[in-house]
Design a protein around this motif. Structure first.
Motif, PDB file in Angstrom:
ATOM      1  N   TRP A  42     -53.507  15.183  35.197  1.00  0.00           N
ATOM      2  CA  TRP A  42     -54.077  16.426  35.721  1.00  0.00           C
ATOM      3  C   TRP A  42     -54.038  17.548  34.699  1.00  0.00           C
ATOM      4  CZ3 TRP A  42     -57.443  16.467  39.280  1.00  0.00           C
ATOM      5  CH2 TRP A  42     -57.397  15.537  40.319  1.00  0.00           C
ATOM      6  N   SER A  43     -53.037  17.550  33.847  1.00  0.00           N
ATOM      7  CA  SER A  43     -52.913  18.650  32.881  1.00  0.00           C
ATOM      8  C   SER A  43     -53.952  18.578  31.767  1.00  0.00           C
ATOM      9  CB  SER A  43     -51.505  18.684  32.296  1.00  0.00           C
ATOM     10  OG  SER A  43     -51.284  17.542  31.496  1.00  0.00           O
ATOM     11  N   ILE A  44     -54.526  17.420  31.535  1.00  0.00           N
ATOM     12  CA  ILE A  44     -55.582  17.302  30.524  1.00  0.00           C
ATOM     13  C   ILE A  44     -56.727  18.239  30.887  1.00  0.00           C
ATOM     14  CG2 ILE A  44     -57.376  15.762  29.605  1.00  0.00           C
ATOM     15  CD1 ILE A  44     -55.250  13.487  29.833  1.00  0.00           C
ATOM     16  N   ARG A  45     -57.093  18.236  32.137  1.00  0.00           N
ATOM     17  CA  ARG A  45     -58.179  19.081  32.624  1.00  0.00           C
ATOM     18  C   ARG A  45     -57.849  20.570  32.473  1.00  0.00           C
ATOM     19  NH1 ARG A  45     -61.375  18.145  38.238  1.00  0.00           N
ATOM     20  NH2 ARG A  45     -62.826  19.842  37.940  1.00  0.00           N
ATOM     21  N   GLN A  46     -56.576  20.910  32.600  1.00  0.00           N
ATOM     22  CA  GLN A  46     -56.132  22.308  32.474  1.00  0.00           C
ATOM     23  C   GLN A  46     -55.978  22.737  31.014  1.00  0.00           C
ATOM     24  OE1 GLN A  46     -55.227  24.555  34.946  1.00  0.00           O
ATOM     25  NE2 GLN A  46     -55.512  23.241  36.709  1.00  0.00           N
ATOM     26  N   GLY A  47     -55.989  21.776  30.094  1.00  0.00           N
ATOM     27  CA  GLY A  47     -55.847  22.098  28.678  1.00  0.00           C
ATOM     28  C   GLY A  47     -54.417  22.248  28.205  1.00  0.00           C
ATOM     29  N   ALA A  48     -53.455  21.794  29.005  1.00  0.00           N
ATOM     30  CA  ALA A  48     -52.044  21.896  28.610  1.00  0.00           C
ATOM     31  C   ALA A  48     -51.713  20.871  27.530  1.00  0.00           C
ATOM     32  CB  ALA A  48     -51.144  21.667  29.818  1.00  0.00           C
ATOM     33  N   LYS A  49     -50.820  21.234  26.634  1.00  0.00           N
ATOM     34  CA  LYS A  49     -50.294  20.292  25.640  1.00  0.00           C
ATOM     35  C   LYS A  49     -49.249  19.437  26.333  1.00  0.00           C
ATOM     36  CE  LYS A  49     -52.600  22.091  22.273  1.00  0.00           C
ATOM     37  NZ  LYS A  49     -53.854  21.483  21.929  1.00  0.00           N
ATOM     38  N   ARG A  50     -49.231  18.153  26.000  1.00  0.00           N
ATOM     39  CA  ARG A  50     -48.346  17.199  26.663  1.00  0.00           C
ATOM     40  C   ARG A  50     -47.440  16.519  25.647  1.00  0.00           C
ATOM     41  NH1 ARG A  50     -53.195  17.328  27.349  1.00  0.00           N
ATOM     42  NH2 ARG A  50     -53.650  15.406  26.252  1.00  0.00           N
ATOM     43  N   VAL A  51     -46.124  16.625  25.884  1.00  0.00           N
ATOM     44  CA  VAL A  51     -45.131  16.048  24.986  1.00  0.00           C
ATOM     45  C   VAL A  51     -44.328  15.010  25.750  1.00  0.00           C
ATOM     46  CG1 VAL A  51     -43.116  16.518  23.532  1.00  0.00           C
ATOM     47  CG2 VAL A  51     -44.970  18.218  23.700  1.00  0.00           C
ATOM     48  N   PHE A  52     -44.343  13.784  25.242  1.00  0.00           N
ATOM     49  CA  PHE A  52     -43.562  12.707  25.859  1.00  0.00           C
ATOM     50  C   PHE A  52     -42.508  12.274  24.852  1.00  0.00           C
ATOM     51  CE2 PHE A  52     -42.612   8.312  27.032  1.00  0.00           C
ATOM     52  CZ  PHE A  52     -42.402   8.443  28.400  1.00  0.00           C
ATOM     53  N   ILE A  53     -41.265  12.204  25.307  1.00  0.00           N
ATOM     54  CA  ILE A  53     -40.158  11.758  24.469  1.00  0.00           C
ATOM     55  C   ILE A  53     -39.616  10.482  25.092  1.00  0.00           C
ATOM     56  CG2 ILE A  53     -37.907  12.333  23.491  1.00  0.00           C
ATOM     57  CD1 ILE A  53     -38.704  15.343  24.048  1.00  0.00           C
ATOM     58  N   GLU A  54     -39.723   9.389  24.364  1.00  0.00           N
ATOM     59  CA  GLU A  54     -39.202   8.118  24.875  1.00  0.00           C
ATOM     60  C   GLU A  54     -37.682   8.184  24.908  1.00  0.00           C
ATOM     61  OE1 GLU A  54     -39.215   5.657  26.903  1.00  0.00           O
ATOM     62  OE2 GLU A  54     -40.918   4.615  26.014  1.00  0.00           O
ATOM     63  N   SER A  55     -37.100   7.518  25.860  1.00  0.00           N
ATOM     64  CA  SER A  55     -35.655   7.546  26.051  1.00  0.00           C
ATOM     65  C   SER A  55     -34.897   6.979  24.853  1.00  0.00           C
ATOM     66  CB  SER A  55     -35.286   6.738  27.296  1.00  0.00           C
ATOM     67  OG  SER A  55     -33.884   6.621  27.410  1.00  0.00           O
ATOM     68  N   LEU A  56     -33.737   7.535  24.632  1.00  0.00           N
ATOM     69  CA  LEU A  56     -32.829   7.050  23.595  1.00  0.00           C
ATOM     70  C   LEU A  56     -32.465   5.580  23.811  1.00  0.00           C
ATOM     71  CD1 LEU A  56     -30.970   7.821  21.183  1.00  0.00           C
ATOM     72  CD2 LEU A  56     -29.254   8.461  22.868  1.00  0.00           C
ATOM     73  N   THR A  57     -32.507   5.129  25.043  1.00  0.00           N
ATOM     74  CA  THR A  57     -32.130   3.743  25.352  1.00  0.00           C
ATOM     75  C   THR A  57     -33.200   2.739  24.934  1.00  0.00           C
ATOM     76  OG1 THR A  57     -33.052   3.847  27.593  1.00  0.00           O
ATOM     77  CG2 THR A  57     -30.738   4.488  27.314  1.00  0.00           C
ATOM     78  N   ARG A  58     -34.396   3.204  24.618  1.00  0.00           N
ATOM     79  CA  ARG A  58     -35.480   2.308  24.201  1.00  0.00           C
ATOM     80  C   ARG A  58     -35.391   2.116  22.693  1.00  0.00           C
ATOM     81  NH1 ARG A  58     -36.927  -0.309  28.597  1.00  0.00           N
ATOM     82  NH2 ARG A  58     -38.408  -1.215  27.140  1.00  0.00           N
ATOM     83  N   VAL A  59     -34.743   1.041  22.283  1.00  0.00           N
ATOM     84  CA  VAL A  59     -34.433   0.804  20.879  1.00  0.00           C
ATOM     85  C   VAL A  59     -35.518  -0.002  20.170  1.00  0.00           C
ATOM     86  CG1 VAL A  59     -32.766  -0.254  19.298  1.00  0.00           C
ATOM     87  CG2 VAL A  59     -31.973   0.918  21.369  1.00  0.00           C
ATOM     88  N   SER A  60     -36.055  -1.035  20.827  1.00  0.00           N
ATOM     89  CA  SER A  60     -36.996  -1.924  20.143  1.00  0.00           C
ATOM     90  C   SER A  60     -38.408  -1.927  20.725  1.00  0.00           C
ATOM     91  CB  SER A  60     -36.450  -3.352  20.127  1.00  0.00           C
ATOM     92  OG  SER A  60     -36.262  -3.804  21.453  1.00  0.00           O
ATOM     93  N   ASP A  61     -38.592  -1.333  21.901  1.00  0.00           N
ATOM     94  CA  ASP A  61     -39.927  -1.304  22.503  1.00  0.00           C
ATOM     95  C   ASP A  61     -40.025  -0.116  23.454  1.00  0.00           C
ATOM     96  OD1 ASP A  61     -42.525  -2.077  22.944  1.00  0.00           O
ATOM     97  OD2 ASP A  61     -42.047  -3.920  24.008  1.00  0.00           O
ATOM     98  N   LEU A  62     -41.250   0.283  23.738  1.00  0.00           N
ATOM     99  CA  LEU A  62     -41.474   1.376  24.673  1.00  0.00           C
ATOM    100  C   LEU A  62     -41.204   0.923  26.105  1.00  0.00           C
ATOM    101  CD1 LEU A  62     -44.872   2.822  23.333  1.00  0.00           C
ATOM    102  CD2 LEU A  62     -42.556   3.659  22.869  1.00  0.00           C
ATOM    103  N   SER A  63     -40.876   1.877  26.948  1.00  0.00           N
ATOM    104  CA  SER A  63     -40.746   1.611  28.379  1.00  0.00           C
ATOM    105  C   SER A  63     -42.138   1.358  28.950  1.00  0.00           C
ATOM    106  CB  SER A  63     -40.129   2.832  29.068  1.00  0.00           C
ATOM    107  OG  SER A  63     -40.997   3.949  28.923  1.00  0.00           O
ATOM    108  N   ARG A  64     -42.200   0.918  30.190  1.00  0.00           N
ATOM    109  CA  ARG A  64     -43.496   0.712  30.854  1.00  0.00           C
ATOM    110  C   ARG A  64     -44.271   2.033  30.893  1.00  0.00           C
ATOM    111  NH1 ARG A  64     -43.208  -1.828  36.611  1.00  0.00           N
ATOM    112  NH2 ARG A  64     -41.805  -3.058  35.362  1.00  0.00           N
TER     113      ARG A  64
END
Length: 166
Positions: free
Chosen positions: A109-131
């Motif tokens: 929804w924020s794409i439409r509003q023009g907001a910047k989006r920051v995703f930080i993967e968890s520290l526990t994800r060492v070898s692959d991304l979460s779902r």
């Protein structure tokens, strides 16, 4: 020059994600931003030290114990429409999430509003991304996608590695 405070919507999840997000918040220049918060309906205890007028609740996006695809779709749609209302009301300039599945409907929804989006993967994800991380990465829902381990940066070249946040 525009001296208006930037509105940042912080997606709060419980457990270790909350600890990581608290560290991110500590690094923000609090004088230049106005913080708003959103969490899942089963994690409202994270609001206890915050201004209630800046806190929002979204239906839980994922239920890992639920095997029924129809229930999962129904839950996601409830979150999706709730995210629309929150994003429309807050009108954030920036949205930050540490590994929370709530980021998916909110980022959409924020794409439409023009907001910047920051995703930080968890520290526990060492070898692959979460779902959730894989969904956000593949659909390009984040403007900036941070990982906390070099191994993941090597596997997903469009991510950003700056070290660990804790």
């Amino acid at each position: 020059m525009n001296f208006e405070k930037k509105k940042i919507l912080v997606i709060l999840a419980g457990g270790g994600f909350l600890g990581q997000m608290k560290q991110v918040i500590r690094n923000l220049n609090i004088e230049t931003v106005e913080l708003y918060y959103v969490t899942a309906e089963d994690s409202t205890s994270v609001f206890k030290e915050l201004d209630d007028s800046k806190c929002y609740i979204i239906p839980k996006t994922t239920h890992f114990s639920t095997r029924s695809i129809s229930v999962r779709i129904s839950d996601f749609l409830k979150s999706f429409w709730s995210a629309r209302k929150i994003v429309s009301e807050v009108k954030p300039d920036i949205i930050i999430s540490v590994a929370s599945s709530m980021a998916v409907p909110i980022f959409i929804w924020s794409i439409r509003q023009g907001a910047k989006r920051v995703f930080i993967e968890s520290l526990t994800r060492v070898s692959d991304l979460s779902r959730t991380g894989k969904i956000i990465y593949r659909l390009k829902l984040a403007n900036r996608f941070y990982v906390q381990w070099k191994e993941i940066k090597n596997k997903y070249p469009k991510t950003i590695y700056k070290g660990k946040i804790l």
